[in-house]
Motif scaffolding. Structure first.
Motif, short mmCIF file in Angstrom:
data_model
loop_
_atom_site.label_atom_id
_atom_site.label_comp_id
_atom_site.label_asym_id
_atom_site.label_seq_id
_atom_site.Cartn_x
_atom_site.Cartn_y
_atom_site.Cartn_z
N GLU A 20 3.28 0.77 2.96
CA GLU A 20 2.22 1.28 2.53
C GLU A 20 2.02 1.58 0.85
N PRO A 21 0.95 1.81 0.51
CA PRO A 21 0.73 2.07 -1.12
C PRO A 21 1.54 2.85 -1.76
N ALA A 22 1.79 4.09 -0.74
CA ALA A 22 2.58 5.28 -1.53
C ALA A 22 4.23 4.67 -1.54
N ALA A 23 4.35 3.77 -0.99
CA ALA A 23 6.02 3.51 -1.12
C ALA A 23 6.06 2.49 -2.25
N PRO A 24 7.34 2.92 -3.03
CA PRO A 24 7.53 2.11 -4.31
C PRO A 24 7.53 0.74 -4.12
N LEU A 25 8.23 0.29 -3.03
CA LEU A 25 8.49 -1.13 -3.02
C LEU A 25 6.94 -1.77 -2.98
N SER A 26 5.85 -1.12 -2.94
CA SER A 26 4.82 -1.86 -2.88
C SER A 26 4.29 -2.73 -4.16
N ARG A 27 4.83 -1.88 -5.07
CA ARG A 27 4.85 -2.35 -6.46
C ARG A 27 5.21 -3.67 -6.82
N GLN A 28 6.56 -3.69 -6.12
CA GLN A 28 7.38 -5.14 -6.17
C GLN A 28 6.57 -6.28 -5.42
N VAL A 29 5.96 -5.81 -4.26
CA VAL A 29 5.61 -6.73 -3.49
C VAL A 29 4.10 -7.34 -4.15
N ALA A 30 3.43 -6.30 -4.77
CA ALA A 30 2.13 -6.73 -5.56
C ALA A 30 2.60 -7.63 -6.75
N ALA A 31 3.69 -7.45 -7.42
CA ALA A 31 4.08 -8.16 -8.60
C ALA A 31 4.70 -9.56 -8.17
N GLY A 32 5.11 -9.80 -6.99
CA GLY A 32 5.75 -10.83 -6.45
C GLY A 32 7.20 -10.89 -6.60
N THR A 33 7.73 -9.74 -6.93
CA THR A 33 9.20 -9.77 -7.06
C THR A 33 9.86 -9.43 -6.04
N PHE A 34 9.28 -8.91 -4.92
CA PHE A 34 9.68 -9.10 -3.44
C PHE A 34 8.84 -9.70 -2.59
N LYS A 35 9.28 -10.65 -1.79
CA LYS A 35 8.57 -11.33 -0.85
C LYS A 35 8.74 -11.25 0.48
N LEU A 36 7.77 -10.89 1.05
CA LEU A 36 7.85 -10.45 2.58
C LEU A 36 7.98 -11.49 3.48
N LEU A 37 8.90 -11.40 4.65
CA LEU A 37 8.97 -12.29 5.53
C LEU A 37 7.78 -12.42 6.49
N ASN A 38 7.44 -13.86 7.09
CA ASN A 38 6.30 -13.94 7.80
C ASN A 38 6.87 -13.68 9.27
#
Length: 291
Positions: free
Chosen positions: A205-223
């Protein structure tokens, strides 16, 4: 019932009367979590809790299950926890069980003797968010504990005789640590040997700090298929003695249930079959997933 902010509870407490005796989360630094980011932790006073119990009795005097919220209710002082349990069982004459979230640090701050005393006063089940058994993933997610501390906390609950329900989050290691997350999580869970095990699937969710890493591409989600492969690897290496497994949380792509280890091969067969078919219609649509 007056609640401060959003209230979260385990799936198995869906029909329980929820009493909010604490607000928020003491730790509140986990980067994947947004649940309590809008709250400041506080323990409610004895006066407040007495009023809450009285209001809860008006709402559901025949309650058979009660869940104590928020995320750190176990952090309350022992005297207060014991008084709460005594009052609940005195007032709610149909009450069969009381459940509570127990963060690893909350559990570690309670001695084995204290946990036994809580069990004797009617605390039936503690829900522990293990999330991952990987030291690296726990560190990156700022969980605030090590795998060994998680094992010690979980084993202490089991030894006390209180039922222990552990949850883990599939996909929490991203693509970089997926295998490590699966294998190390299986190792920690095997060492704890909980009575119940549930999986969630990472949602940001946007309020989760990890969202910024996902947006920056430094954390890649699994399909979804990688999520199932990660689950398969974890189950393959899981060694528990008598554990009820559920993957019925709204965040999961595939609802699953099994009694481990007795139905382990059947569970793995189901997962493998879905992966092999790779048909989208076998999975929960993304729009239906929820935290």
């Amino acid at each position: 019932m007056f609640y401060e902010g959003a209230i979260y509870r385990p799936p198995s407490e869906a029909s329980s009367l929820i009493l909010q005796v604490t607000v928020g989360c003491r730790h509140n630094h986990c980067t994947f979590c947004s649940s309590f980011k809008g709250k400041s932790y506080r323990a409610k006073s004895r006066t407040e809790i007495t009023e809450i119990i009285a209001e809860g009795f008006k709402m559901d005097p025949y309650a058979e299950r009660i869940f104590l919220a928020d995320g750190d209710a176990l952090a309350l002082d022992m005297d207060l926890l014991l008084d709460i349990l005594k009052e609940l069982y005195q007032r709610f004459t149909h009450l069969k069980r009381v459940g509570i979230y127990g963060a690893p640090k909350d559990i570690l701050e309670k001695s084995l003797e204290e946990l036994v005393l809580l069990r004797e006063h009617g605390l039936h089940i503690i829900y522990l968010g293990v999330e991952s058994g990987s030291a690296e993933v726990l560190y990156q997610m700022k969980k605030g504990v090590t795998p060994q501390e998680m094992i010690t906390a979980g084993q202490r609950v089991v030894t006390s005789g209180i039922k222990l329900s552990c949850t883990v989050i599939l996909g929490l290691g991203g693509t970089n640590y997926s295998n490590e997350h699966a294998l190390e999580t299986a190792k920690v869970l095997s060492a704890i040997d909980p009575h119940y095990l549930g999986t969630l699937t990472l949602m940001i969710e946007p309020a989760a700090p990890l969202s910024r890493q996902v947006a920056a591409g430094t954390f890649k989600l699994l399909n979804p298929w990688e999520i199932l492969q990660e689950l398969e690897l974890m189950i393959q290496h899981l060694d528990v003695q008598d554990c009820v497994f559920r993957s019925n949380h709204a965040s999961n792509y595939l609802p699953l249930k099994a009694h481990l280890p007795f139905e382990k091969e059947a569970l793995l067969g189901t997962i493998a079959n879905v992966i092999r078919q790779s048909r989208e219609e076998l999975l929960k649509p993304e729009k239906w997933r929820r935290l």
